[in-house]
Design an enzyme around this catalytic site. Structure first.
Site, PDB file in Angstrom:
ATOM      1  N   HIS A  12       7.807  -1.115   2.205  1.00  0.00           N
ATOM      2  CA  HIS A  12       8.593  -0.888   0.983  1.00  0.00           C
ATOM      3  C   HIS A  12       8.551   0.585   0.547  1.00  0.00           C
ATOM      4  O   HIS A  12       8.801   0.891  -0.615  1.00  0.00           O
ATOM      5  CB  HIS A  12       8.134  -1.809  -0.146  1.00  0.00           C
ATOM      6  CG  HIS A  12       6.734  -1.576  -0.647  1.00  0.00           C
ATOM      7  ND1 HIS A  12       5.930  -2.597  -1.117  1.00  0.00           N
ATOM      8  CD2 HIS A  12       5.983  -0.446  -0.777  1.00  0.00           C
ATOM      9  CE1 HIS A  12       4.764  -2.110  -1.521  1.00  0.00           C
ATOM     10  NE2 HIS A  12       4.784  -0.801  -1.319  1.00  0.00           N
ATOM     11  N   HIS A  59       3.684   0.556  -8.618  1.00  0.00           N
ATOM     12  CA  HIS A  59       3.140   1.893  -8.400  1.00  0.00           C
ATOM     13  C   HIS A  59       3.155   2.746  -9.662  1.00  0.00           C
ATOM     14  O   HIS A  59       3.164   3.968  -9.590  1.00  0.00           O
ATOM     15  CB  HIS A  59       3.918   2.588  -7.281  1.00  0.00           C
ATOM     16  CG  HIS A  59       3.928   1.833  -5.987  1.00  0.00           C
ATOM     17  ND1 HIS A  59       4.737   0.736  -5.780  1.00  0.00           N
ATOM     18  CD2 HIS A  59       3.229   2.013  -4.836  1.00  0.00           C
ATOM     19  CE1 HIS A  59       4.548   0.275  -4.554  1.00  0.00           C
ATOM     20  NE2 HIS A  59       3.641   1.018  -3.957  1.00  0.00           N
ATOM     21  N   HIS A 193      -2.136   3.340   6.418  1.00  0.00           N
ATOM     22  CA  HIS A 193      -1.651   4.637   5.964  1.00  0.00           C
ATOM     23  C   HIS A 193      -2.618   5.221   4.931  1.00  0.00           C
ATOM     24  O   HIS A 193      -3.267   4.482   4.194  1.00  0.00           O
ATOM     25  CB  HIS A 193      -0.231   4.581   5.402  1.00  0.00           C
ATOM     26  CG  HIS A 193       0.011   3.756   4.187  1.00  0.00           C
ATOM     27  ND1 HIS A 193      -0.283   2.412   4.093  1.00  0.00           N
ATOM     28  CD2 HIS A 193       0.567   4.083   2.986  1.00  0.00           C
ATOM     29  CE1 HIS A 193       0.082   1.948   2.912  1.00  0.00           C
ATOM     30  NE2 HIS A 193       0.583   2.947   2.216  1.00  0.00           N
TER      31      HIS A 193
END
Length: 283
Positions: A12, A59, A193
């Site tokens: 995403h 986020h 990541h």
């Protein structure tokens, strides 16, 4: 009875939305990523699910450091996006499914999950990018969406065993819903990541592929990891694998892998796309 007919894992990252907005899908950098999506889009267009239950992490758009629920579920009729500062165009409103959302919320609270229940919430790229990937051009208006947000940004965070258990509870809640509707579950987010620190840019392909294998054949093995394990093996942001793990927990019956693609790096992440078909067990 409501029926979970399948599930999808997908990245995403906000760079995906920028690439789509700027028509970059077939450029050399992006082509190996986007070329993997048509089979999943075709399956969704064939099956025409009524509802998407979408696991993602916020986020900072709706939940910031001043308030960070471990688990939150939306029960609204509509969800709006807003500018997050990434340069991503905002998208049209997303339609909710309040009846099933409330049923799930009541059911999982009864099972001991103290959910934050949101009658209003803005949804960020964690939710909007997957919808645009599956239905490009904002063509998702026909499907209703139930957002389930998992904290993957600020400690303390739920461990993989707990997110898997949440998925199982949601799967049971869907199974007990009396209306005859078809549901697909999305587990979104990065695989390995790390976006900052000494290991910035770290990607562990072998770990990612092993996680994809386990999501199909041995999901409970993933619950043996701690979040620290995920960070050590997959980088600081690999905790987002909890969304994939929660998604897999909802699949209580037989699972068949129909499609898979792994590509890295894409915007400094390992990206795993998987389509799973699911046959619900008899209640």
């Amino acid at each position: 009875m409501a029926n979970i007919i399948g599930a999808v894992t997908t990245s995403h990252i906000p760079a995906i939305a920028n690439a789509m907005a700027n028509g970059l899908e077939q450029t050399p950098y992006w082509k190996p990523f986007f070329d993997a999506y048509p089979p999943v889009r075709d399956w969704l267009n064939e099956k025409k699910p009524d509802v998407i239950i979408l696991f993602y992490n916020d986020h900072g758009l709706e939940f910031f450091i001043d308030k960070k629920p471990t688990f939150a579920i939306g029960v609204a009729d509509e969800y709006h996006n807003a500018d997050e500062g990434w340069g991503i165009p905002t998208i049209p409103p997303v339609t909710g499914e309040s009846d099933l959302s409330w049923h799930i919320a009541n059911s999982i609270v009864d099972e001991g999950f103290d959910m934050t229940v949101c009658q209003e919430m803005k949804v960020d790229h964690g939710l909007t990018v997957p919808l645009n990937l599956m239905w490009p051009g904002h063509q998702y208006g026909h499907v209703k969406v139930i957002p389930v947000c998992i904290n993957c940004e600020q400690y303390p965070m739920a461990q993989p065993w707990r997110t898997y258990a949440l998925g199982q509870a949601i799967g049971r809640a869907v199974q007990s819903y009396e209306k005859d509707i078809n549901v697909v579950v999305f587990g979104t987010g990065g695989m390995s990541h790390q976006l900052d620190g000494e290991r910035a840019g770290f990607i562990n392909r072998a770990f990612d592929i092993d996680c994809l294998d386990k999501l199909v054949n041995d999901p409970e093995a993933l619950t043996k990891y701690t979040n620290i394990d995920l960070v050590e093996q997959g980088g600081a942001q690999a905790v987002e694998l909890n969304m994939h793990i929660a998604m897999r927990g909802t699949l209580l019956g037989k699972v068949t892998e129909l499609h898979r693609n792994y590509h890295a790096p894409i915007s400094n992440t390992g990206s795993g796309l998987m389509l799973l078909e699911h046959e619900m067990p008899e209640s």
